[in-house]
Design a protein around this motif. Structure first.
Motif, PDB file in Angstrom:
ATOM      1  N   ALA A 220      20.448  46.118  43.764  1.00 41.33           N
ATOM      2  CA  ALA A 220      20.440  46.187  42.303  1.00 41.33           C
ATOM      3  C   ALA A 220      19.451  45.137  41.820  1.00 41.33           C
ATOM      4  CB  ALA A 220      21.832  45.937  41.722  1.00 41.33           C
ATOM      5  N   PRO A 221      18.805  45.356  40.678  1.00 36.87           N
ATOM      6  CA  PRO A 221      17.829  44.371  40.188  1.00 36.87           C
ATOM      7  C   PRO A 221      18.447  42.993  39.991  1.00 36.87           C
ATOM      8  CG  PRO A 221      17.654  46.434  38.963  1.00 36.87           C
ATOM      9  CD  PRO A 221      18.888  46.538  39.816  1.00 36.87           C
ATOM     10  N   GLY A 222      17.635  41.961  40.177  1.00 39.13           N
ATOM     11  CA  GLY A 222      18.130  40.604  40.035  1.00 39.13           C
ATOM     12  C   GLY A 222      18.710  40.310  38.669  1.00 39.13           C
ATOM     13  N   GLY A 223      18.220  40.974  37.654  1.00 39.77           N
ATOM     14  CA  GLY A 223      18.720  40.740  36.305  1.00 39.77           C
ATOM     15  C   GLY A 223      19.896  41.599  35.910  1.00 39.77           C
ATOM     16  N   SER A 224      20.385  42.451  36.801  1.00 33.57           N
ATOM     17  CA  SER A 224      21.529  43.305  36.452  1.00 33.57           C
ATOM     18  C   SER A 224      22.786  42.444  36.344  1.00 33.57           C
ATOM     19  CB  SER A 224      21.709  44.403  37.504  1.00 33.57           C
ATOM     20  OG  SER A 224      21.840  43.854  38.811  1.00 33.57           O
ATOM     21  N   PRO A 225      23.499  42.514  35.212  1.00 29.15           N
ATOM     22  CA  PRO A 225      24.584  41.557  34.948  1.00 29.15           C
ATOM     23  C   PRO A 225      25.830  41.813  35.789  1.00 29.15           C
ATOM     24  CG  PRO A 225      24.457  43.170  33.184  1.00 29.15           C
ATOM     25  CD  PRO A 225      23.284  43.439  34.087  1.00 29.15           C
ATOM     26  N   TYR A 226      26.219  40.800  36.528  1.00 24.22           N
ATOM     27  CA  TYR A 226      27.472  40.804  37.281  1.00 24.22           C
ATOM     28  C   TYR A 226      27.603  42.040  38.185  1.00 24.22           C
ATOM     29  CZ  TYR A 226      28.719  36.842  34.403  1.00 24.22           C
ATOM     30  OH  TYR A 226      28.720  35.618  33.788  1.00 24.22           O
ATOM     31  N   THR A 227      26.502  42.444  38.785  1.00 23.34           N
ATOM     32  CA  THR A 227      26.592  43.469  39.827  1.00 23.34           C
ATOM     33  C   THR A 227      26.951  42.784  41.135  1.00 23.34           C
ATOM     34  OG1 THR A 227      24.182  43.318  40.112  1.00 23.34           O
ATOM     35  CG2 THR A 227      25.026  45.110  38.743  1.00 23.34           C
ATOM     36  N   ILE A 228      27.906  43.347  41.852  1.00 32.33           N
ATOM     37  CA  ILE A 228      28.437  42.743  43.076  1.00 32.33           C
ATOM     38  C   ILE A 228      28.378  43.784  44.187  1.00 32.33           C
ATOM     39  CG2 ILE A 228      30.412  41.596  44.136  1.00 32.33           C
ATOM     40  CD1 ILE A 228      31.296  40.663  41.430  1.00 32.33           C
ATOM     41  N   GLY A 229      28.107  43.313  45.407  1.00 30.70           N
ATOM     42  CA  GLY A 229      27.961  44.211  46.543  1.00 30.70           C
ATOM     43  C   GLY A 229      29.284  44.757  47.042  1.00 30.70           C
ATOM     44  N   ILE A 230      29.988  43.987  47.863  1.00 31.86           N
ATOM     45  CA  ILE A 230      31.238  44.423  48.486  1.00 31.86           C
ATOM     46  C   ILE A 230      32.351  43.482  48.057  1.00 31.86           C
ATOM     47  CG2 ILE A 230      32.404  44.948  50.653  1.00 31.86           C
ATOM     48  CD1 ILE A 230      29.582  45.232  51.910  1.00 31.86           C
ATOM     49  N   VAL A 231      33.491  44.034  47.640  1.00 32.64           N
ATOM     50  CA  VAL A 231      34.598  43.227  47.105  1.00 32.64           C
ATOM     51  C   VAL A 231      35.898  43.590  47.816  1.00 32.64           C
ATOM     52  CG1 VAL A 231      35.825  42.489  45.035  1.00 32.64           C
ATOM     53  CG2 VAL A 231      33.430  43.212  44.864  1.00 32.64           C
ATOM     54  N   PRO A 232      36.222  42.954  48.950  1.00 27.45           N
ATOM     55  CA  PRO A 232      37.551  43.124  49.531  1.00 27.45           C
ATOM     56  C   PRO A 232      38.584  42.457  48.622  1.00 27.45           C
ATOM     57  CG  PRO A 232      35.970  42.217  51.118  1.00 27.45           C
ATOM     58  CD  PRO A 232      35.364  42.086  49.757  1.00 27.45           C
ATOM     59  N   ASP A 233      39.556  43.214  48.155  1.00 22.91           N
ATOM     60  CA  ASP A 233      40.449  42.757  47.090  1.00 22.91           C
ATOM     61  C   ASP A 233      41.892  43.070  47.491  1.00 22.91           C
ATOM     62  OD1 ASP A 233      41.597  42.087  44.652  1.00 22.91           O
ATOM     63  OD2 ASP A 233      40.142  43.202  43.447  1.00 22.91           O
ATOM     64  N   SER A 234      42.682  42.031  47.718  1.00 21.31           N
ATOM     65  CA  SER A 234      44.066  42.223  48.168  1.00 21.31           C
ATOM     66  C   SER A 234      44.122  43.225  49.314  1.00 21.31           C
ATOM     67  CB  SER A 234      44.962  42.680  47.003  1.00 21.31           C
ATOM     68  OG  SER A 234      45.118  41.651  46.052  1.00 21.31           O
ATOM     69  N   SER A 235      43.250  43.029  50.286  1.00 24.75           N
ATOM     70  CA  SER A 235      43.149  43.941  51.428  1.00 24.75           C
ATOM     71  C   SER A 235      43.152  43.148  52.727  1.00 24.75           C
ATOM     72  CB  SER A 235      41.881  44.790  51.330  1.00 24.75           C
ATOM     73  OG  SER A 235      41.937  45.662  50.209  1.00 24.75           O
ATOM     74  N   ASN A 236      43.525  43.806  53.808  1.00 24.74           N
ATOM     75  CA  ASN A 236      43.601  43.115  55.098  1.00 24.74           C
ATOM     76  C   ASN A 236      42.951  43.945  56.196  1.00 24.74           C
ATOM     77  OD1 ASN A 236      46.257  44.735  54.724  1.00 24.74           O
ATOM     78  ND2 ASN A 236      46.217  44.355  56.930  1.00 24.74           N
ATOM     79  N   ASN A 237      42.596  43.252  57.265  1.00 30.30           N
ATOM     80  CA  ASN A 237      41.897  43.874  58.397  1.00 30.30           C
ATOM     81  C   ASN A 237      40.624  44.574  57.909  1.00 30.30           C
ATOM     82  OD1 ASN A 237      43.802  42.986  60.274  1.00 30.30           O
ATOM     83  ND2 ASN A 237      45.045  44.815  60.008  1.00 30.30           N
ATOM     84  N   VAL A 238      39.712  43.765  57.408  1.00 31.46           N
ATOM     85  CA  VAL A 238      38.457  44.261  56.838  1.00 31.46           C
ATOM     86  C   VAL A 238      37.300  43.761  57.692  1.00 31.46           C
ATOM     87  CG1 VAL A 238      36.934  44.262  54.823  1.00 31.46           C
ATOM     88  CG2 VAL A 238      39.431  44.258  54.513  1.00 31.46           C
ATOM     89  N   CYS A 239      36.414  44.673  58.080  1.00 33.14           N
ATOM     90  CA  CYS A 239      35.195  44.327  58.807  1.00 33.14           C
ATOM     91  C   CYS A 239      33.984  44.725  57.973  1.00 33.14           C
ATOM     92  CB  CYS A 239      35.153  45.048  60.159  1.00 33.14           C
ATOM     93  SG  CYS A 239      33.543  44.960  60.994  1.00 33.14           S
ATOM     94  N   ILE A 240      33.071  43.769  57.773  1.00 33.02           N
ATOM     95  CA  ILE A 240      31.796  44.022  57.099  1.00 33.02           C
ATOM     96  C   ILE A 240      30.707  43.547  58.045  1.00 33.02           C
ATOM     97  CG2 ILE A 240      30.352  43.507  55.097  1.00 33.02           C
ATOM     98  CD1 ILE A 240      32.969  42.824  53.585  1.00 33.02           C
ATOM     99  N   GLU A 241      29.815  44.444  58.441  1.00 36.00           N
ATOM    100  CA  GLU A 241      28.821  44.035  59.431  1.00 36.00           C
ATOM    101  C   GLU A 241      27.526  44.831  59.282  1.00 36.00           C
ATOM    102  OE1 GLU A 241      30.377  44.702  63.361  1.00 36.00           O
ATOM    103  OE2 GLU A 241      30.373  46.887  63.143  1.00 36.00           O
ATOM    104  N   ASP A 242      26.446  44.227  59.808  1.00 37.79           N
ATOM    105  CA  ASP A 242      25.158  44.891  59.960  1.00 37.79           C
ATOM    106  C   ASP A 242      24.670  45.505  58.652  1.00 37.79           C
ATOM    107  OD1 ASP A 242      25.177  44.307  62.736  1.00 37.79           O
ATOM    108  OD2 ASP A 242      26.463  46.039  63.092  1.00 37.79           O
ATOM    109  N   SER A 243      24.685  44.699  57.584  1.00 34.26           N
ATOM    110  CA  SER A 243      24.330  45.226  56.270  1.00 34.26           C
ATOM    111  C   SER A 243      23.388  44.289  55.525  1.00 34.26           C
ATOM    112  CB  SER A 243      25.600  45.460  55.432  1.00 34.26           C
ATOM    113  OG  SER A 243      26.412  46.455  56.031  1.00 34.26           O
ATOM    114  N   LEU A 244      22.660  44.877  54.582  1.00 40.03           N
ATOM    115  CA  LEU A 244      21.726  44.140  53.734  1.00 40.03           C
ATOM    116  C   LEU A 244      22.146  44.330  52.287  1.00 40.03           C
ATOM    117  CD1 LEU A 244      17.853  44.080  54.009  1.00 40.03           C
ATOM    118  CD2 LEU A 244      18.939  44.544  51.813  1.00 40.03           C
ATOM    119  N   ILE A 245      22.323  43.220  51.577  1.00 42.14           N
ATOM    120  CA  ILE A 245      22.822  43.287  50.201  1.00 42.14           C
ATOM    121  C   ILE A 245      21.973  42.391  49.308  1.00 42.14           C
ATOM    122  CG2 ILE A 245      24.826  42.983  48.703  1.00 42.14           C
ATOM    123  CD1 ILE A 245      26.583  43.157  51.233  1.00 42.14           C
TER     124      ILE A 245
END
Length: 451
Positions: A220-245
């Motif tokens: 997302a453009p650098g100036g895009s307001p409060y854009t977020i990539g990945i948000v694990p939220d009240s979750s368990n056993n989460v794997c995030i790998e091999d990614s570009l954000i």
């Protein structure tokens, strides 16, 4: 001939995942392999038109309704061929694979009437940006099991510019939608895709377990307001790998609910493994914890991370009224380059959902380890500002080498207790505790991770 190719790609992906299941012993090393679905249909069979202009929401909804009949027959795949597939929000079903072929682009409609409304998440009590309801995510699922969103590097483009304009002009009627959101689901995979221009979050698993996000590109453009990539939220056993954000605010942000609502819902984010990621966040932090962390965040292992051209590298955020905790976090093997602030921890960060929060709900930040970190073109090494009522404790720094201008203030610390070894520039006195409990505890954390 497209269908067999898609199935073969899924089979190849499952083999690749099984081969990769040898590593450092984190959550990512125990992820399951993907299995081809015995049934597959194309979105074309439901009247979809990939011209970037025709609205295909009904086609997606009808296709998924049809594929529900295969839930107890091994599941099914919805194949999206090359083209630009304009749609509003739609929901997935269990035992389903949504497969985007190379050249396939799912486009989020820029007409808000094409996005359904959803009730606030119970751990937040209201929309993040506005009280009341929120727009439902473009692709979503609730109470699902065994659901996969993948492809051969197909794309999901939220066309978020109109949403960013509405946000900045304060003309939104409801909180902005995300691109992909799963709630109360398990065995979720998002892989091999490109995400572009999300209105807000890109991937949001909330109240989920056993989540794999792998081989993803998010932009997302650098100036895009409060854009977020990945948000694990009240979750368990989460794997995030091999990614570009690369996004406007936080690249990866771990959360677990907001003030009294998160405390009451009482579901933490825990057992998270993040590795081999390249991150960039223009105005936020490439890896953020909180500030909405009232359900707690614990047992997080981050390793092999490159963070470039970001405002903040790694940041822990909370404030009075949150309650909850951030603890047992280990972050290692990090490369920082061109970062305003390498590390941050703040006890005075974030707003409240309403006036009913408990100011005596004091958060805890404890057992944080940062090790094997190198950084160049760093303006500020770290700013750790805890709470007088609840100082941040057991901050452990090992083998950290940051290059900063000689005119900069390298470290700022208050209401923190920690231990450091082989850290440059020399940390503040609060991070050089001679108390034997601090040093022995920090080493015990390292040993517990087998480092």
């Amino acid at each position: 001939m497209k269908m067999p190719v898609a199935l073969l790609l899924l089979l190849a992906l499952s083999i690749a995942i099984r081969i990769d299941a040898e590593g450092s012993g984190g959550v990512c090393d125990f992820k399951p392999g993907l299995k081809p679905r015995p049934h597959s249909v194309s979105i074309l069979e439901f009247g979809a038109v990939g011209d970037g202009k025709t609205l295909n929401t009904l086609a997606f909804q009808n296709a998924i309704f049809y594929l529900k009949s295969f839930t107890d027959k091994g599941g099914a795949q919805l194949y999206v061929p090359p083209g630009k597939w304009l749609t509003g929000s739609f929901s997935l079903t269990s035992h389903l694979t949504l497969f985007l072929e190379k050249g396939a682009v799912i486009l989020g409609s820029q007409d808000p009437s094409h996005w359904d409304l959803a009730d606030p998440l119970p751990s937040y009590g209201r929309g993040i940006e506005l009280p009341g309801k929120r727009y439902r995510s473009l692709i979503n699922g609730d109470m699902l099991t065994d659901v996969v969103v993948t492809g051969d590097n197909g794309s999901i483009d939220g066309q978020g510019s109109v949403w960013w304009d509405w946000f900045e002009s304060r003309s939104l009627n409801y909180s902005r939608p995300h691109l992909v959101e799963f709630t109360s689901s398990e065995h979720v995979v998002v892989s091999n895709l490109t995400f572009l221009n999300a209105p807000a979050y890109n991937i949001h698993p909330v109240y989920c377990s056993n989540v794999l996000v792998q081989n993803i590109s998010i932009s997302a453009p650098g100036g895009s307001p409060y854009t977020i990539g990945i948000v694990p939220d009240s979750s368990n056993n989460v794997c995030i790998e091999d990614s570009l954000i690369k996004v406007g605010y936080d690249a990866i942000s771990l959360k677990s609910g907001w003030d009294e609502y998160g405390i009451a819902y009482d579901r933490p984010t825990k057992d998270v493994h993040i590795r081999r990621v390249y991150l960039q966040s223009t105005s936020g932090s490439s890896i953020a914890f909180g500030s909405e962390m009232s359900g707690g965040i614990s047992n997080v292992h981050v390793e092999q991370v490159r963070i470039h051209n970001s405002y903040s590298g790694i940041e822990f955020r909370t404030t009075k009224g949150r309650g909850g905790y951030i603890k047992r976090i280990i972050i290692s093997d990090v490369e920082l380059k061109n970062i305003t602030m390498a590390f941050g921890a703040s006890g005075d960060c974030g707003s409240h959902p309403d006036e009913n929060f408990d100011p005596n709900a004091i958060p805890i930040l404890d057992q944080i380890t940062l090790q094997n970190v190198t950084g160049s073109k760093i303006t500020v090494a770290g700013n750790f500002t805890g709470l007088a009522e609840s100082p941040f404790t057991s901050l452990c720094l090992f083998n950290v080498a940051l290059t900063i201008p000689s005119t900069s203030t390298s470290w700022t610390c208050s209401n923190v207790v920690g231990y450091s070894e082989s850290v440059s520039p020399e940390p503040c006195p609060e991070l050089k505790s001679s108390h034997s409990n601090s040093s022995s505890f920090c080493y015990s954390i390292l040993n517990s991770y087998g480092k």
